[in-house]
Write a protein that holds these residues in place. Structure first.
Motif, PDB file in Angstrom:
ATOM      1  N   PHE A  21       0.840  -1.206   0.000  1.00 20.60           N
ATOM      2  CA  PHE A  21       0.000   0.000   0.000  1.00 20.60           C
ATOM      3  C   PHE A  21       0.872   1.252   0.000  1.00 20.60           C
ATOM      4  N   LEU A  22       1.876   1.275   0.847  1.00 21.19           N
ATOM      5  CA  LEU A  22       2.751   2.442   0.935  1.00 21.19           C
ATOM      6  C   LEU A  22       3.518   2.655  -0.370  1.00 21.19           C
ATOM      7  N   THR A  26       2.900   5.840  -3.047  1.00 14.58           N
ATOM      8  CA  THR A  26       4.008   6.730  -3.382  1.00 14.58           C
ATOM      9  C   THR A  26       4.245   6.759  -4.883  1.00 14.58           C
ATOM     10  N   CYS A  27       4.198   5.591  -5.520  1.00 14.71           N
ATOM     11  CA  CYS A  27       4.381   5.512  -6.982  1.00 14.71           C
ATOM     12  C   CYS A  27       3.302   6.284  -7.726  1.00 14.71           C
ATOM     13  N   ASP A  28       2.068   6.115  -7.282  1.00 13.65           N
ATOM     14  CA  ASP A  28       0.933   6.698  -7.989  1.00 13.65           C
ATOM     15  C   ASP A  28       0.811   8.207  -7.831  1.00 13.65           C
ATOM     16  N   VAL A 142       5.435  10.845   5.374  1.00 11.48           N
ATOM     17  CA  VAL A 142       6.258  10.535   4.201  1.00 11.48           C
ATOM     18  C   VAL A 142       5.438  10.636   2.913  1.00 11.48           C
ATOM     19  N   VAL A 143       4.147  10.363   3.000  1.00  7.36           N
ATOM     20  CA  VAL A 143       3.202  10.508   1.895  1.00  7.36           C
ATOM     21  C   VAL A 143       1.909  11.047   2.505  1.00  7.36           C
ATOM     22  N   TRP A 149      -4.860   6.675   1.508  1.00  6.69           N
ATOM     23  CA  TRP A 149      -6.227   6.155   1.577  1.00  6.69           C
ATOM     24  C   TRP A 149      -6.756   5.872   0.171  1.00  6.69           C
ATOM     25  N   GLY A 150      -6.453   6.725  -0.797  1.00  6.16           N
ATOM     26  CA  GLY A 150      -6.884   6.488  -2.175  1.00  6.16           C
ATOM     27  C   GLY A 150      -6.377   5.163  -2.706  1.00  6.16           C
ATOM     28  N   THR A 151      -5.147   4.824  -2.370  1.00  9.33           N
ATOM     29  CA  THR A 151      -4.582   3.542  -2.801  1.00  9.33           C
ATOM     30  C   THR A 151      -5.294   2.381  -2.114  1.00  9.33           C
TER      31      THR A 151
END
Length: 181
Positions: A21-22, A26-28, A142-143, A149-151
């Motif tokens: 998830f993290l 971060t990627c998205d 960090v994000v 939450w969106g992810t």
């Protein structure tokens, strides 16, 4: 800037899902480079499990796992195994429902959250990882929480009945993380 995180516990605690998830959030949502590196024990459920997530402004060669900025431990054996990898001034996140051992490191910050107990009180032990992810995001920033939450929401889209419970779990974790700053 680079952040090295190790998440460790036993199979069934959602260690890999927390890391995924993290990393995905971060990627998205950012222009940062991310690496996710899982490590499974002998068995999926009940065996040891840990993962490394590296978030960096620069290219990431490989998560080495020898020096961590942040460490999330979900059980006692993980604390014993990975505490030496946490750098001086790093942050240790502890599932205080299970981990009774003291973190004998006065040179690190300690954030405690009884995530197993909280998940059981919420009626589903499987959300303990989402609570801990909330703790981590609330404390570290960090994000952004909205992106994470969106992810989570996207990943659980096929399980709409679980979304309210997971949203509540994430929010409770955020509160704990923010309160310990």
């Amino acid at each position: 800037m680079e952040t090295n995180l190790c998440v460790a516990g036993f199979g069934g605690q959602g260690v890999m899902t927390l890391g995924k998830f993290l990393a995905q959030a971060t990627c998205d949502s950012t222009d940062k480079n991310v690496t996710f590196f899982p490590s499974y024990g002998a068995e999926q459920r009940g065996g040891t499990a840990n993962c490394f997530v590296v978030i960096s402004d620069e290219q990431v060669g490989a998560p080495l796992g020898d020096v961590m900025d942040d460490l999330i431990v979900m059980n006692g054996p993980s604390l014993a195994k990975f505490l030496p990898t946490l750098k001086e001034g790093g942050t240790l996140y502890i599932n205080s429902s299970i981990v009774d051992e003291p973190a004998d490191r006065p040179d690190v910050k300690v954030v405690k959250a009884p995530v197993t107990e909280m998940a059981l009180e919420m009626g589903n032990a499987k959300v303990l990882n989402v609570i801990m992810l909330g703790v981590y995001i609330g404390y570290s920033e960090v994000v952004s929480p909205e992106v994470v939450w969106g992810t989570i929401e996207h990943k659980l889209a096929s399980k709409t009945k679980l979304l309210p419970l997971n949203k509540d779990a994430f929010e409770k974790g955020l509160e704990i993380g923010r309160s310990q700053k």
